[in-house]
Design an enzyme around this catalytic site. Structure first.
Site, short mmCIF file in Angstrom:
data_model
loop_
_atom_site.label_atom_id
_atom_site.label_comp_id
_atom_site.label_asym_id
_atom_site.label_seq_id
_atom_site.Cartn_x
_atom_site.Cartn_y
_atom_site.Cartn_z
CG ASP A 184 -1.91 0.99 1.26
OD1 ASP A 184 -1.83 2.14 0.45
OD2 ASP A 184 -2.80 1.02 2.05
CG HIS A 189 -0.93 5.49 4.62
ND1 HIS A 189 -1.67 5.73 5.95
CD2 HIS A 189 -1.42 4.83 3.87
CE1 HIS A 189 -2.79 5.16 5.42
NE2 HIS A 189 -2.71 4.68 4.12
CB ILE A 204 -2.74 8.51 9.52
CG1 ILE A 204 -3.34 8.06 8.11
CG2 ILE A 204 -3.23 9.89 9.91
CD1 ILE A 204 -4.84 7.94 7.90
N GLY A 207 -4.43 1.54 8.11
CA GLY A 207 -5.41 0.88 9.12
C GLY A 207 -5.10 -0.60 9.13
#
Length: 282
Positions: A184, A189, A204, A207
């Site tokens: 990803d 991110h 961030i 997830g």
């Protein structure tokens, strides 16, 4: 742009994909494993056989073809809502699977649409290896007159009670930079400027990286570190996590071979909830 609710029941073309021992090592360090987890982070430690974390299934098996059937939408408006995995056997450290994705639900939430995709991955000989169910919320794509689907509010049955087990793991400041190498590469991110456009003061954590940390805690707390005993895991993403935060996973046993869980950030907020895991009892 419009979501196609008639996509339910359609499938993508089966896709074959493979992974190596190195991919499994990279995934392990991406979810925070280190020198105390040599069975997952090395392939040549004396008297220790390499193994793979069960949650690595989330980065294996390509079901993206199923999304081609759901219509057009702005990818920037997509948020990962829930994730479930079911393991039919211990995940090998290297191997290949053929994966077929199916659109199993499209719900109209008014301000957005929820799309659920279920994928089934089998070994080349046809033996089932793992299944995944993911749901995404696509902002701005609701209001097409479809069913709302199940309510998003699901309280923990043991909420407010003392957990049977609690495990705390700490993410690194550069955690997302390692995890992104498992597939990803979303700049949300990694790129501070892109994160700022999304309303965050810094990038961030993925997830699914939080999901992997949670899986490590569940494996440690409920399966004595043995991935052959890990059967399934599901949860809902409820708050972003920032690299460097600690994650505390609280577990409540729910009979033999099952438990409920929730994951909390460093300030105590819930970041992964409605969690359930199944496993083979000792």
């Amino acid at each position: 742009m419009a979501i196609n609710p008639d996509a339910v029941g359609t499938t993508g073309t089966p896709v074959e994909s493979s992974w190596t021992s190195k991919d499994s090592l990279l995934y392990a360090v991406g979810i925070g494993a280190g020198t105390t987890d040599l069975a997952f982070t090395t392939e040549n430690s004396m008297n220790i056989a390499q193994r793979a974390y069960p949650t690595q299934a989330v980065v294996l098996g390509d079901a993206s073809g199923a999304f081609a059937n759901i219509g057009t939408f702005n990818p920037a408006m997509l948020v990962h809502g829930e994730q479930a995995i079911t393991l039919h056997r211990e995940l090998p450290v290297q191997g290949s699977v053929v994966t077929t994705g199916e659109v199993t639900a499209v719900w109209d939430k008014g301000k957005g649409a929820v799309v659920e995709v279920t994928s089934r991955s089998v070994a080349p000989d046809g033996e089932p290896m793992f299944d995944k169910v993911m749901s995404v919320f696509i902002r701005g794509e609701g209001g097409f007159g479809g069913e709302r689907g199940p309510s998003g509010s699901r309280s923990m049955p043991h909420e407010g009670s003392t957990p049977d087990l609690e495990v705390t793991l700490t993410t690194r400041e550069d955690q997302a930079l390692t995890y992104r190498l498992s597939g990803d590469r979303n700049p949300l991110h990694s790129d501070p400027s892109f994160a700022a456009l999304a309303g965050f003061d810094r990038p961030i954590l993925h997830g699914l990286c939080t999901y992997g940390f949670t899986g490590r805690a569940l494996l440690q707390g409920l399966c004595e570190g043995d991935p052959a005993r890990f059967r399934s895991m599901e949860g809902r993403f409820s708050s972003p996590v920032f690299p460097g935060e600690s994650l505390t996973v609280r577990m409540w046993r729910d009979g033999a071979g099952a438990a409920r869980f929730s994951t909390h950030g460093g300030d105590g907020r819930v970041v992964l909830d409605a969690g359930r895991v199944t496993f083979d009892p000792a």
